[in-house]
Write an enzyme that holds these catalytic residues in place. Structure first.
Site, PDB file in Angstrom:
ATOM      1  N   HIS A 238      42.515  29.966  43.002  1.00 31.85           N
ATOM      2  CA  HIS A 238      41.970  30.237  41.672  1.00 31.85           C
ATOM      3  C   HIS A 238      42.036  29.030  40.742  1.00 31.85           C
ATOM      4  O   HIS A 238      41.027  28.492  40.319  1.00 31.85           O
ATOM      5  CB  HIS A 238      42.765  31.373  40.998  1.00 31.85           C
TER       6      HIS A 238
HETATM    7  O1  RIB Z   1      44.627  35.995  38.834  1.00 30.68           O
HETATM    8  C1  RIB Z   1      44.953  34.715  39.328  1.00 30.68           C
HETATM    9  C2  RIB Z   1      45.777  33.977  38.340  1.00 30.68           C
HETATM   10  O2  RIB Z   1      47.017  34.650  38.165  1.00 30.68           O
HETATM   11  C3  RIB Z   1      46.151  32.560  38.802  1.00 30.68           C
HETATM   12  O3  RIB Z   1      46.299  31.735  37.669  1.00 30.68           O
HETATM   13  C4  RIB Z   1      47.479  32.748  39.469  1.00 30.68           C
HETATM   14  O4  RIB Z   1      48.293  31.567  39.403  1.00 30.68           O
HETATM   15  C5  RIB Z   1      48.079  33.821  38.618  1.00 30.68           C
HETATM   16  O5  RIB Z   1      48.679  33.200  37.503  1.00 30.68           O
END
Ligand code: RIB
Ligand code: CA
Length: 309
Positions: A238
């Site tokens: 992500h």
């Molecule tokens: O939903 C994904 C996010 O939530 C990313 O930033 C992961 O590191 C968690 O913080």
């Protein structure tokens, strides 16, 4: 001339990838790392940021931010990232220490004193940034853009409707999303296209350096939940989408639209709401990533990690 950035994060395995990519790039200058609660508690995320920077031999300063949301109940994502938030045995406990100054003060002081606009890259809950915007609205003029991972144009992950970073603090997220500053959003709809499949993990291992091996191992640890819940063939990277866009924007298809966050308690608490047709005629739009060139992303990731230890 490099782009000055401040990384606000909750390391976090995918946050670690972002930090490594930013460290590797000669196009970015990291002025500081600010940490927030999120994947795990603030002490842990701060410790993890120090672990990562120490391992890379970097003296970039780390400033601890807030340890809880503005109003919401605190949640965490230890199920994804492990109890420490960064299950990476080779990244030893840090010898460096966080700065005495808190993250919000660092952000305000730096934004007030800079002679160049600064890009804020956020990959955790947006509580630190929201407090900055409320405490020092004058700093808006020195924010180049806020590039953040959060929300989703389709489904949630930490609830059926809401993505984790937004769900952690929907009120803070709404403050940031309604700020009159360029915002670039990478939600689950696009980050779930960037999957560290076994072939791509092998590509990282084939780099042949410590970083490729350690980060390949981290992505394998991270994939457990993605296989069990989503049936993905690997973990979703992500947070690194933010850095990848800064370095190679043509990897992503973007669309400008108004985005708000549902701050009402209930089934959609923390959900991002996208006015793709501009029905609400509200301004202050966000550039929302819709599609990613995943193969291109992993080539960029590989090339950046290959430049590290
Ligand atoms: O939903 C994904 C996010 O939530 C990313 O930033 C992961 O590191 C968690 O913080
Ligand atoms: Ca994160």
């Amino acid at each position: 001339m490099t782009l000055p950035i401040i990384l606000d994060c909750d390391p976090g395995i995918d946050d670690a990838f972002s930090l490594a990519m930013a460290l590797a790039s000669d196009k970015l200058t990291i002025l500081g790392v600010t940490t927030t609660y999120g994947n795990v508690g603030l002490d842990q995320t701060t410790n993890n940021a120090l672990r990562i920077l120490d391992w890379f031999g970097s003296d970039i300063p780390v400033f601890a931010g807030v340890d809880r949301p503005l109003l919401a109940e605190t949640v965490d994502a230890a199920a994804y990232h492990g109890e420490t938030g960064l299950e990476a045995p080779e990244l030893a406990q840090p010898t460096s220490k966080k700065q005495p100054l808190d993250a919000v003060s660092f952000l305000i002081d730096t934004l007030r004193s800079t002679d160049r606009k600064i890009t804020l890259v956020a990959s955790g809950p947006l509580t630190n940034l929201a407090i900055v915007l409320r405490l020092a609205p004058d700093v808006i003029e020195n924010i180049e853009q806020i590039v953040f991972m959060g929300g989703s144009t389709d489904y949630g992950n930490d609830s059926p409707a809401a993505e984790f970073n937004m769900l952690c603090d929907p009120h803070a997220a709404q403050i940031v999303l309604s700020a009159d500053v360029p915002k670039i959003m990478f939600g689950l709809n696009v980050t779930h296209q960037v999957i560290a499949t076994p072939e791509r993990v092998q590509m990282l291992r084939d780099i042949g350096n410590d970083t490729g091996r350690v980060f390949a191992d981290m992505s394998v640890f991270f994939e457990k939940v993605y296989r069990e819940i989503y049936g993905f063939s690997g973990s979703a990277l992500h947070d690194p989408c933010t850095i990848a866009w800064l370095l190679k924007p043509d990897l992503f298809e973007m669309r400008k639209m108004r985005v708000d966050v549902d701050t009402n308690s209930g089934i959609s608490f923390g959900r991002t709401v996208h006015d793709i047709w501009n029905i609400g005629k509200k301004g202050c739009h966000t550039d929302v990533a819709l599609n990613a060139d995943a193969d291109g992303f992993f080539v960029l990731l590989r090339d950046l990690l290959a430049a590290l230890r």
